[in-house]
Design an enzyme around this catalytic site. Sequence first.
Site, PDB file in Angstrom:
ATOM      1  N   LYS A 176       0.822  36.476  -2.417  1.00  0.00           N
ATOM      2  CA  LYS A 176       1.009  37.898  -2.721  1.00  0.00           C
ATOM      3  C   LYS A 176       0.071  38.754  -1.868  1.00  0.00           C
ATOM      4  O   LYS A 176      -1.102  38.424  -1.691  1.00  0.00           O
ATOM      5  CB  LYS A 176       0.751  38.157  -4.207  1.00  0.00           C
ATOM      6  CG  LYS A 176       1.869  37.664  -5.125  1.00  0.00           C
ATOM      7  CD  LYS A 176       1.551  37.972  -6.570  1.00  0.00           C
ATOM      8  CE  LYS A 176       2.720  37.614  -7.479  1.00  0.00           C
ATOM      9  NZ  LYS A 176       3.844  38.541  -7.331  1.00  0.00           N
ATOM     10  N   HIS A 234      -1.575  29.252 -11.418  1.00  0.00           N
ATOM     11  CA  HIS A 234      -1.709  30.647 -10.995  1.00  0.00           C
ATOM     12  C   HIS A 234      -3.026  31.280 -11.449  1.00  0.00           C
ATOM     13  O   HIS A 234      -3.792  31.823 -10.644  1.00  0.00           O
ATOM     14  CB  HIS A 234      -0.551  31.484 -11.539  1.00  0.00           C
ATOM     15  CG  HIS A 234       0.796  31.034 -11.098  1.00  0.00           C
ATOM     16  ND1 HIS A 234       1.031  30.436  -9.886  1.00  0.00           N
ATOM     17  CD2 HIS A 234       2.005  31.106 -11.718  1.00  0.00           C
ATOM     18  CE1 HIS A 234       2.319  30.158  -9.771  1.00  0.00           C
ATOM     19  NE2 HIS A 234       2.929  30.546 -10.867  1.00  0.00           N
TER      20      HIS A 234
END
Length: 485
Positions: A176, A234
Amino acid sequence: MSFDLVLFGGTGDLAWRKLMPALFQAFRHGTLPEGGRIIGVGRDDASHEDYRQRIGERLAQVETAKRPNPDEFAKFASLLYYQRMDVSKSEDFQALKRTLAERDADTVVMYLATAPTLFTQVIEQLQAAALNSPRTRIVLEKPLGYDLASNRAINSKVGEVFDENQVFRIDHYLGKPSVQNLMALRFGNAIFEPLLRRENVANIQITLAEELGVEKRGPFYDNTGALRDMVQNHALQLLCAIGMEPPISDHADAIRDEKLKVLRALKPWTPETLTQHSVRGQYDAGTINGQRVPAYRDEQGVNPETHTETFVALRTEIVSWRWAGVPFYIRTGKRLAGRDGRIVINFRPVPHSIFKLPGGGAANQLVINLQPRDGLELHLMAQGANNRRNMDALSSVQLDLDFDKRFGSERVGAYERLLLDVIDGRLNLFVRADEQEEAWRWVEPLIEYWKQDSSGPRSYPSGTWGPSASSAMIARDGYHWSEES
């Protein structure tokens, strides 16, 4: 540089939703190397043209700005091929070998977008067919294993067949733009890095919230849960990114060495902290955006008696000179009040204020927004221009960097970035075997504790921020979650 990308699970959900749209965007941006071939692998009987048509139908459904026009898709479709395979049959891997030998590409990428239970079988078949040459790279999707033992077993098999520098364990959060800019913020600027330490930081919160339920992934999710699906990979990778020491260079192993130190420094679980510093929940029926939604136990493919958690909140610490005593809070869940991914760094209040502060004692915040938008916010105190009657009162203002507005079409999506890195052989954004093992080692006491806890997860109505016990956990330290400000 010529490449062949072999996509096991080429007709699966991940390929449709993420991988093919990302590969098309790389093609559109001109960053996908020329001389490429993308080979979708599946069990369906289909021709190359059938497969291209399916991909075209899928790309016609993506958001408008990312849809190909007919000419673009015709050019992209020329890269797409299909091969029917049963991963249990060695003769099918021999057929794949013949396909790859047709042009002997410089790089061969084997992307395992399959169920993790098939990883070991596929790797053994690749070895038997001599498809593990030095020019081969293998991509492994999460979750890599179900617990520490299964993770070790998979990585052991991978290590027998491939060198570590050929293995790309993917975590799309690391691709990201906001996470990349977190590294740039810390290690490319002189302003913030000296502030990120126990003397200045009160607490750090990591939130990964979704409005969606399990959708069509009921059977998979019911055997996985939020801890394995989101925290072990994550959330802990984000914790490492914010908590790691500056690496000596941008070399992949220099970065991953520092992340490993963070994982090893996480405070071990004790019987007391397992009770006080962990909360698990499961969504009940409720309302999302004005629409009634079912309880998790009523979702398709879910066991109606299940104890699988759809929400997790944890408190931990990094036991190091930089972070000793600073609580790190992790929270993730489905069917929550909003789609929200963020890291919030709450700084300590000034030691002696000469001003009147809102709320009796406001403090500065640095917010790294991950979703639904990417960006950075710096929350400061300032005196308003119209505040003449109360000159010693301050109000909160913020500096807001929205990456969508600043960089626009220049930005590269997470999977696009990671796929290009695999083809180019850059390992910086991928997880090393010892990192993964350490993360599993840390979450394993939670897995065992919850397995023995017959009371099961706490229920919470869909459309809320999870069980009230989550707010109570952080309140015991005198803090609250960021959306409760």
